[in-house]
Design an enzyme around this catalytic site. Sequence first.
Site, short mmCIF file in Angstrom:
data_model
loop_
_atom_site.label_atom_id
_atom_site.label_comp_id
_atom_site.label_asym_id
_atom_site.label_seq_id
_atom_site.Cartn_x
_atom_site.Cartn_y
_atom_site.Cartn_z
N ARG A 130 20.85 28.32 -29.66
CA ARG A 130 19.99 29.16 -28.80
C ARG A 130 20.38 30.63 -28.98
O ARG A 130 19.53 31.51 -29.05
CB ARG A 130 20.07 28.75 -27.32
CG ARG A 130 19.43 29.78 -26.38
CD ARG A 130 18.94 29.19 -25.05
NE ARG A 130 19.88 28.29 -24.42
CZ ARG A 130 21.03 28.66 -23.83
NH1 ARG A 130 21.36 29.93 -23.75
NH2 ARG A 130 21.82 27.75 -23.31
N TYR A 145 -5.33 40.78 -26.37
CA TYR A 145 -5.39 39.32 -26.44
C TYR A 145 -5.47 38.73 -25.03
O TYR A 145 -4.74 39.16 -24.13
CB TYR A 145 -4.13 38.84 -27.18
CG TYR A 145 -3.98 37.35 -27.26
CD1 TYR A 145 -4.84 36.59 -28.06
CD2 TYR A 145 -2.99 36.69 -26.54
CE1 TYR A 145 -4.70 35.22 -28.13
CE2 TYR A 145 -2.85 35.32 -26.62
CZ TYR A 145 -3.71 34.59 -27.41
OH TYR A 145 -3.58 33.24 -27.49
N ASP A 166 1.45 45.54 -30.24
CA ASP A 166 1.23 44.19 -30.77
C ASP A 166 0.53 44.36 -32.13
O ASP A 166 -0.63 44.76 -32.19
CB ASP A 166 0.36 43.40 -29.78
CG ASP A 166 0.08 41.97 -30.24
OD1 ASP A 166 0.13 41.71 -31.47
OD2 ASP A 166 -0.19 41.13 -29.38
N LYS A 224 -0.23 33.77 -36.46
CA LYS A 224 -1.45 34.23 -37.13
C LYS A 224 -1.16 34.58 -38.60
O LYS A 224 -0.79 33.71 -39.35
CB LYS A 224 -2.06 35.39 -36.35
CG LYS A 224 -2.08 35.17 -34.82
CD LYS A 224 -2.98 34.02 -34.38
CE LYS A 224 -2.78 33.60 -32.93
NZ LYS A 224 -2.81 34.65 -31.93
#
Length: 395
Positions: free
Chosen positions: A53, A105, A177, A202
């Site tokens: 992690r 978005y 972004d 994407k």
Amino acid sequence: MNVNDSHNFATRAIHAGQAPDPSTGAIMTPIYQTSTFVQKSPGKIVGEYDYSRAANPTRAALEANLANLEGAKHGLCFASGVAATGAVLHLLSAGDRVLLGDDVYGGTNRLFHRVFAQLGIETTLVDMTNLDAVREAMDERVKLIWLETPTNPTLKITDIKAVGEIAKANNTILAVDNTFATPYLQNPLALGADIVCHSTTKYIGGHSDSIGGALLTNCDALHEKLKFIQLSEGAVPGIMECFLLLRSTKTLHVRMQRHCENAMKVAQHLNKHSGVEKVIYPGLESHPQHKLAKEQMPGFGGMITMYLRGGIGESRTMLENTKLFACAESLGGVESLIEHPAIMTHASVPADQREALGIDDNLVRLSVGIEDVDDLIADLDQAIAAALKNSKACC
Ligand SMILES: *Cc1c(COP(=O)(O)O)cnc(C)c1O
């Protein structure tokens, strides 16, 4: 491999962050599918890793690769684009304000307005293409400006450098972004942004086979805070996902070149089509910010927004009739997708907001893939003809 900043994008895409595995010479970064790492004695780790992690070698290679491509000193990967967005929001405290681009978005809009609003973080929507509106919305409580360019789905272009200057003058963090443009077409950090966010789901992933996100920055202090949030919240990507993304970034430049080339041809074709009312593509001279797009990006990406000459019924028929363009949410894969924002991706945006943004019932969004462009154009032509066969408008 010895890549450095003097190497060009294609070389860095393939090599940055990766070296042959020191234990076997494997040229590809192995999938270190392990949760933990043995220690020589309590608290004395063997190499750099103790628990996946916190950090994992496969993820570290991806983080270094993406940082290099964005011209960033630091990179952090997350389980999704929204997890990366959420990590940035955790930099803020109750009482802080955020200026958010008005057609970001849908999931970003939802996260700001419906999750972080409950924690006392106030969001104001601003049209980031209107610099006066950005200046007017500023006050000393604004701690973050969050924007996308090009936006989704109306492909508005924001002057990153100009907004960066406003952010700097007001001591506010600017996060961009960069999912639609990718680091191949736009490097916001070089234009004054403090943080770049990606949904690697994407274009960076490019094959519609993984969900992921990333944050890149040059600021040591921001990186340390974001890394602490990444560790503490634990929204880290799986190791297999990191391996898949390392494969993907090796072809990012080649894919983006073809996405741009195909989208330009499709946009030019649709622009002359009698069944199409309007086409929005930053590469067309008719785009309101074409000049800015040309200055800010060496290519215009693979996303096209079109308004069909018809209403909701005709749009639906068009989407039911494409054979190559698959009707699906998401974007940025090698395969072409078609979607209807008002019904699909932006259904969660209130109707009055959709109307103000121009997300009308005849708006259709295309993610142009890298198939043969003549086949793509023929597919759209036959779907538009099917949609408009009973209408006088077309054909
Ligand atoms: C998809 C997308 C996101 C969210 O990313 P996920 O990986 O789906 O969580 C954020 N921003 C933009 C521009 C996107 O297209």
